[in-house]
Scaffold this active site. Sequence first.
Site, mmCIF file in Angstrom:
data_model
loop_
_atom_site.group_PDB
_atom_site.id
_atom_site.type_symbol
_atom_site.label_atom_id
_atom_site.label_comp_id
_atom_site.label_asym_id
_atom_site.label_seq_id
_atom_site.Cartn_x
_atom_site.Cartn_y
_atom_site.Cartn_z
ATOM 1 C CG ASP A 266 -2.257 0.687 0.943
ATOM 2 O OD1 ASP A 266 -2.184 1.893 0.626
ATOM 3 O OD2 ASP A 266 -3.339 0.096 1.043
ATOM 4 C CG HIS B 230 -0.681 1.425 -3.368
ATOM 5 N ND1 HIS B 230 -1.942 1.132 -2.926
ATOM 6 C CD2 HIS B 230 -0.218 0.293 -3.957
ATOM 7 C CE1 HIS B 230 -2.227 -0.140 -3.224
ATOM 8 N NE2 HIS B 230 -1.195 -0.665 -3.839
#
Length: 412
Positions: free
Chosen positions: A231, A254
């Site tokens: 993430d 991310h």
Amino acid sequence: MAINNNVIVLGLLISSMYSGLATTAFALPAVFDVTKYGAVGDGSPATTDDGDSANSLAFIQAWRAACDSPGVTRVIIPKGTFMVGPVLFSGPCKSTVTVEIQGIVLANPDVTLYSEPEWILFENVDGVTLTGTGVVDGNGPKTWSLNDCSKSSDCAPLPTSIKFHRVNNGVIDGIKSDNAMFFHMFITNCQNVAIRNVKITAPFNSPNTDGIHIGGSTLVNITNSIIGTGDDCISIGHGSKDITVTGVTCGPGHGISIGSLGKYNNELEVSKVLVKNCTLIGTTNGARVKSWPGNKPNKASGIIFEDLIMDHVKNPIIIDQQYGKKKSTEASHVKISDVHFRNIRGTSTTNEVVTLACSPAIPCEGIEISNINLTFDGKQVLHRKVAPNLGVLAICSNAKVTFSGKHDGINC
Ligand SMILES: *[C@@H]1O[C@H](CO)[C@@H](O)[C@H](O)[C@H]1NC(C)=O
Ligand SMILES: *[C@@H]1O[C@H](CO)[C@@H](O)[C@H](O)[C@H]1NC(C)=O
Ligand SMILES: *[C@@H]1O[C@H](CO)[C@@H](O)[C@H](O)[C@H]1NC(C)=O
């Protein structure tokens, strides 16, 4: 005998030297080794007769003894693999405590043990350091299948590995954090926290394994760290102010994100964030600001992304105000202004190197894009599809943008 007497005299001399030192600023820390409190580093989920984690109790007792002693203290977790359930290191303390991890602290993967979504919690402490060459291992692979946050945005989070809550003047230095069940580190309601030289590792497809999430905190610095997760490497949530991120290498993951904002009622704004001298490798996003559609107002302003290298990043520069609900017809009510993207170079795996998807209800203002050199390179990265090369471009909606310096003809 003469020799023995000499030894005794020497011993007295040394102990009087130490007691002299103890009253000065050079006092040696008093050491509290968790194994002296019954912790066993054999990798087993040692339990007490009541079924509690014996290692958790030993950790908490060693902390309690250190925290309640005056002066400078050090809790040591020595070499070995210590499986522990939830651990609370709470203050206020009489001493300035350092917790040093030399071995491996391994999370008990039985999630029913965790009544709160956190594993190792430091709370209400002023002046604490977490350091060492050891590893905090969240045992995530055993629990990730229980995460249903991709199906429900109101899901119950799994435990965060290391949480600082109401910690002032805290430091996290040098440790490794692997495979958290959820976030690796969560800094919330804190002031003046430095995180440096940490290494955070989880697979690119592990759910919600953010590297470091910051919320409700001021004066947080992250420096010289390597973060690869499933993430955001770093996410800076509501109520964060005066946050500095420098010398971070991020990937996979991310990217480095402000947000997500606008998900909850009564969020506080994000202001004064500097992200500088960072490298993003194979991430889905590079420099990102994200907010949810819907009527939950908030603001983000005073944000600088500067001197960044993008190495095969999908969306190098992105403001996404349709975050989490791509198909929603609602507009985000988060005001994004005074955001600067400067000196950003490298490669993108898509042609859309700049994406400014701002809110039709409250357009972005004061967006600066200056000196960018982002070229397309369709190299396959991880699982992602390769886009055809149509020439790099910016896609913008509802944004007041100023381009300056070099920008290779990219314009909104
Ligand atoms: C964070 O960085 C700022 C600016 O470099 C510095 O003034 C401050 O002392 C740092 N804070 C900590 C906790 O390291
Ligand atoms: C930039 O970050 C790298 C780590 O990625 C570090 O080695 C270097 O010293 C930093 N440079 C500056 C000027 O801070
Ligand atoms: C842009 O970056 C490429 C390498 O990625 C380099 O060859 C080129 O000289 C750079 N252009 C400018 C204007 O700096």
